[in-house]
Design a protein around this motif. Structure first.
Motif, mmCIF file in Angstrom:
data_model
loop_
_atom_site.group_PDB
_atom_site.id
_atom_site.type_symbol
_atom_site.label_atom_id
_atom_site.label_comp_id
_atom_site.label_asym_id
_atom_site.label_seq_id
_atom_site.Cartn_x
_atom_site.Cartn_y
_atom_site.Cartn_z
ATOM 1 N N GLU A 47 7.497 9.447 22.270
ATOM 2 C CA GLU A 47 6.790 9.345 20.996
ATOM 3 C C GLU A 47 7.364 8.212 20.154
ATOM 4 O OE1 GLU A 47 7.151 13.124 19.101
ATOM 5 O OE2 GLU A 47 5.911 14.175 20.565
ATOM 6 N N PHE A 48 6.510 7.545 19.397
ATOM 7 C CA PHE A 48 6.950 6.504 18.461
ATOM 8 C C PHE A 48 5.846 6.277 17.434
ATOM 9 C CE2 PHE A 48 5.233 4.591 22.318
ATOM 10 C CZ PHE A 48 4.264 3.716 21.854
ATOM 11 N N ILE A 49 6.167 5.512 16.407
ATOM 12 C CA ILE A 49 5.221 5.222 15.319
ATOM 13 C C ILE A 49 4.763 3.773 15.432
ATOM 14 C CG2 ILE A 49 4.881 5.119 12.822
ATOM 15 C CD1 ILE A 49 5.302 7.925 13.734
ATOM 16 N N LEU A 50 3.459 3.565 15.273
ATOM 17 C CA LEU A 50 2.913 2.210 15.237
ATOM 18 C C LEU A 50 2.282 1.946 13.874
ATOM 19 C CD1 LEU A 50 1.088 1.546 18.652
ATOM 20 C CD2 LEU A 50 3.073 0.340 17.712
ATOM 21 N N PRO A 51 2.701 0.871 13.172
ATOM 22 C CA PRO A 51 2.034 0.494 11.919
ATOM 23 C C PRO A 51 0.574 0.123 12.173
ATOM 24 C CG PRO A 51 4.151 -0.621 12.167
ATOM 25 C CD PRO A 51 3.846 0.001 13.488
ATOM 26 N N GLY A 52 -0.222 0.123 11.139
ATOM 27 C CA GLY A 52 -1.629 -0.241 11.269
ATOM 28 C C GLY A 52 -1.812 -1.612 11.876
ATOM 29 N N GLY A 53 -2.689 -1.713 12.887
ATOM 30 C CA GLY A 53 -3.010 -2.990 13.515
ATOM 31 C C GLY A 53 -1.982 -3.514 14.485
ATOM 32 N N LEU B 100 -1.676 3.875 7.138
ATOM 33 C CA LEU B 100 -2.371 3.436 8.345
ATOM 34 C C LEU B 100 -1.511 3.568 9.596
ATOM 35 C CD1 LEU B 100 -4.066 0.211 6.940
ATOM 36 C CD2 LEU B 100 -5.123 2.449 7.296
ATOM 37 N N ALA B 101 -0.223 3.847 9.415
ATOM 38 C CA ALA B 101 0.661 4.038 10.568
ATOM 39 C C ALA B 101 0.206 5.268 11.362
ATOM 40 C CB ALA B 101 2.099 4.208 10.107
ATOM 41 N N GLN B 102 0.456 5.236 12.659
ATOM 42 C CA GLN B 102 -0.023 6.316 13.514
ATOM 43 C C GLN B 102 1.058 6.745 14.502
ATOM 44 O OE1 GLN B 102 -4.085 7.379 16.045
ATOM 45 N NE2 GLN B 102 -3.793 5.329 15.257
ATOM 46 N N PRO B 103 1.365 8.039 14.579
ATOM 47 C CA PRO B 103 2.274 8.506 15.619
ATOM 48 C C PRO B 103 1.589 8.427 16.977
ATOM 49 C CG PRO B 103 1.358 10.364 14.427
ATOM 50 C CD PRO B 103 0.882 9.131 13.716
ATOM 51 N N VAL B 104 2.303 7.939 17.966
ATOM 52 C CA VAL B 104 1.738 7.763 19.304
ATOM 53 C C VAL B 104 2.561 8.571 20.300
ATOM 54 C CG1 VAL B 104 1.226 6.108 21.148
ATOM 55 C CG2 VAL B 104 0.897 5.451 18.748
ATOM 56 N N THR B 105 1.884 9.291 21.172
ATOM 57 C CA THR B 105 2.532 10.021 22.256
ATOM 58 C C THR B 105 1.973 9.523 23.581
ATOM 59 O OG1 THR B 105 2.807 12.008 20.906
ATOM 60 C CG2 THR B 105 3.004 12.267 23.286
ATOM 61 N N LEU B 106 2.865 9.049 24.452
ATOM 62 C CA LEU B 106 2.473 8.621 25.792
ATOM 63 C C LEU B 106 2.949 9.668 26.789
ATOM 64 C CD1 LEU B 106 3.486 4.826 25.678
ATOM 65 C CD2 LEU B 106 1.348 5.893 24.929
ATOM 66 N N PRO C 249 -9.020 -13.302 1.411
ATOM 67 C CA PRO C 249 -7.719 -12.672 1.691
ATOM 68 C C PRO C 249 -7.881 -11.466 2.612
ATOM 69 C CG PRO C 249 -7.979 -13.105 -0.662
ATOM 70 C CD PRO C 249 -9.315 -13.348 -0.032
ATOM 71 N N LYS C 250 -6.931 -11.293 3.510
ATOM 72 C CA LYS C 250 -6.965 -10.184 4.458
ATOM 73 C C LYS C 250 -5.711 -9.334 4.307
ATOM 74 C CE LYS C 250 -9.786 -12.713 7.761
ATOM 75 N NZ LYS C 250 -9.986 -13.867 6.865
ATOM 76 N N SER C 251 -5.866 -8.058 4.573
ATOM 77 C CA SER C 251 -4.741 -7.141 4.480
ATOM 78 C C SER C 251 -3.787 -7.364 5.638
ATOM 79 C CB SER C 251 -5.236 -5.697 4.498
ATOM 80 O OG SER C 251 -5.707 -5.357 5.798
ATOM 81 N N GLU C 252 -2.575 -6.844 5.494
ATOM 82 C CA GLU C 252 -1.597 -6.934 6.580
ATOM 83 C C GLU C 252 -2.131 -6.270 7.841
ATOM 84 O OE1 GLU C 252 2.966 -5.569 7.758
ATOM 85 O OE2 GLU C 252 2.285 -5.406 5.683
ATOM 86 N N SER C 253 -2.784 -5.115 7.697
ATOM 87 C CA SER C 253 -3.273 -4.398 8.877
ATOM 88 C C SER C 253 -4.365 -5.186 9.601
ATOM 89 C CB SER C 253 -3.798 -3.014 8.485
ATOM 90 O OG SER C 253 -4.873 -3.122 7.571
ATOM 91 N N THR C 254 -5.223 -5.876 8.850
ATOM 92 C CA THR C 254 -6.269 -6.687 9.484
ATOM 93 C C THR C 254 -5.661 -7.877 10.204
ATOM 94 O OG1 THR C 254 -7.911 -6.022 7.829
ATOM 95 C CG2 THR C 254 -8.356 -8.031 9.069
ATOM 96 N N LEU C 255 -4.711 -8.559 9.565
ATOM 97 C CA LEU C 255 -4.049 -9.690 10.222
ATOM 98 C C LEU C 255 -3.312 -9.232 11.470
ATOM 99 C CD1 LEU C 255 -2.676 -11.516 7.061
ATOM 100 C CD2 LEU C 255 -4.473 -12.353 8.596
#
Length: 454
Positions: A431-437, A395-401, A245-251
């Motif tokens: 700026e926006f938020i990206l979930p893990g993976g 695991l979510a990460q704020p992103v700034t471009l 089984p794999k986590s959502e972030s890995t998939l």
């Protein structure tokens, strides 16, 4: 040779590799403009498929159906998973007979591939292809799975030549482990298939003992992508849906890192499993039991892929860059840092920043160009966890471009809705938020549409 001489030699070799990689990127458009793969892909959807092993032990496709047999796979469930193709591989060692899954697939007019093999006499291969050759939903033939023996490669090359001549509309593919670079390179050189399915099973056949997906595996992904792009090949990935089984972030990272590199479709391993914890569906005692515990998650990811795929098929992948790494060489080839001073990008995207709590934000960016030479970029959050029970919100990460002064807004293709959103810049950044993976696809707003999006 003294140590400083060795250092100089390493630098010279690395620079040669970089120059070669840049040359491959710039010759891609010419090499692949009219390849068999590109002609095949024209007017087709982004492939989201799965390999089918006959765990229901149904009858072969030409025999009558027993009264108590409902048919397998269940096409309504397959469509609910977001799949649009089935690769019938039951003739491999994992199955038991000849193409039993094609009965329901053909009845419901779902596109399909079949698995061949190094069959002798050669007429046996020809007969199996000719069985389905007149079916417009017969998309192609996976010639082999891991064809590492030279004698078998010779047979598969003969099959390739025959299909090109006799059934030119059919795509040919081979399948090999992403991390076994010597094998897939040798196999393709000998066979010259139209596409390659790269098996990437995180924490399975790759990074089995590592706490995270490692740098060499990401370099393998880049190497495979650039090989396919430079030769005009279909670049497909078999995600590791089965096994542990794999986590959502890995998939998700299994999916979006591949997309950022330039993946043209997925042919997952596999549709079914013997446990409810893996696969799309599961079986027990040769009987279909229903969707797995991961089914809804996989379906949701596939819907996002379908939305992005309409645009990605119109783009040429250029290169992937890592925000948390400097350019360096691994055993699989180079990984490029975002600060790499190459000439492959416009320079409009100046900087990518992530979570302030991390010393080096785990982000990667894949760059693309469309036929009008517009630049696109997919930003991917590389944070993921082996643990199935992890709190994915963490695991979510704020992103700034950050952009050049002449950029006032960017546009994002919303992966959940398939609609284009305009994002105005504030102080030169968005700026926006990206979930893990997970990854988002964007371009600078310039009045021209997203490729492939009406």
């Amino acid at each position: 040779m003294p140590a400083d001489g060795e250092t100089v030699m390493i630098r010279v070799i690395f620079r040669l590799l970089l120059v070669t990689a840049m040359a491959l990127v710039w010759t891609t458009a010419v090499a692949g403009a009219d390849s068999r793969y590109h002609r095949w892909q024209n007017k087709k959807s982004f492939v989201i498929g799965a390999m089918y092993y006959d765990l229901a032990y149904g009858p072969v496709w030409w025999k009558p159906v027993p009264k108590n047999f409902r048919g397998d796979p269940v096409i309504d469930v397959l469509k609910q998973a977001g799949l649009n193709l089935l690769d019938e591989v039951s003739m491999s060692s994992g199955g038991h007979t000849w193409y039993p899954g094609l009965r329901t697939v053909r009845r419901q007019k779902l596109p399909f591939l079949t698995l061949a093999g190094p069959w002798e006499p050669f007429e046996h291969f020809q007969t199996r292809v000719n069985w389905f050759a007149e079916d417009s939903n017969f998309f192609g033939v996976q010639l082999a799975d891991e064809p590492q023996k030279p004698a078998n490669q010779t047979i598969h090359r003969r099959q390739q030549v025959w299909i090109e001549k006799t059934h030119p509309r059919l795509l040919t593919l081979i399948c090999e482990s992403l991390t076994n670079t010597p094998a897939w390179q040798a196999e393709w050189t000998a066979i010259k298939s139209d596409a390659i399915i790269f098996q990437w099973y995180p924490y399975g056949t790759s990074d089995g003992r590592s706490p995270t997906i490692t740098r060499p595996v990401l370099a393998c992904l880049e190497r495979a992508a650039r090989h396919c792009e430079s030769h005009g090949l279909g670049f497909f990935v078999a995600r590791g849906i089965r096994s542990r089984p794999k986590s959502e972030s890995t998939l998700r990272l299994n999916t979006f890192a591949a997309l950022a590199a330039g993946c043209r479709g997925f042919v997952d391993f596999t549709w079914g499993a013997s446990s409810p914890e893996s696969g799309y569906v599961w079986y027990k005692d040769k009987t279909y039991q229903g969707p797995s515990h991961r089914f809804q998650l996989l379906a949701r990811i596939n819907r996002e892929v379908a939305h992005l795929g309409r645009c990605l098929l119109k783009l040429r992948a250029v290169r992937t860059y890592h925000v948390d790494l400097r350019t360096h060489l691994t055993w699989a080839g180079p990984n490029y840092g975002f600060d790499e001073p190459d000439k492959l990008r416009t320079g409009k995207l100046v900087a990518v920043e992530g979570s302030p709590i991390e010393r080096a934000p785990r982000l990667m960016v894949g760059f693309f160009r469309d036929p009008a030479d517009q630049e696109y970029f997919m930003v991917v959050n590389k944070r993921e966890s082996r643990s199935v029970d992890v709190d994915h919100d963490q695991l979510a990460q704020p992103v700034t471009l950050r952009f050049r002064d002449d950029v006032t807004a960017v546009e994002r293709l919303n992966r959940e809705t398939g609609k284009v959103e305009r994002l105005p810049l504030k102080d030169g950044a968005v700026e926006f938020i990206l979930p893990g993976g997970t990854g988002d696809l964007l371009k600078v707003s310039n009045g021209r549409p997203f490729a492939g999006i009406k």
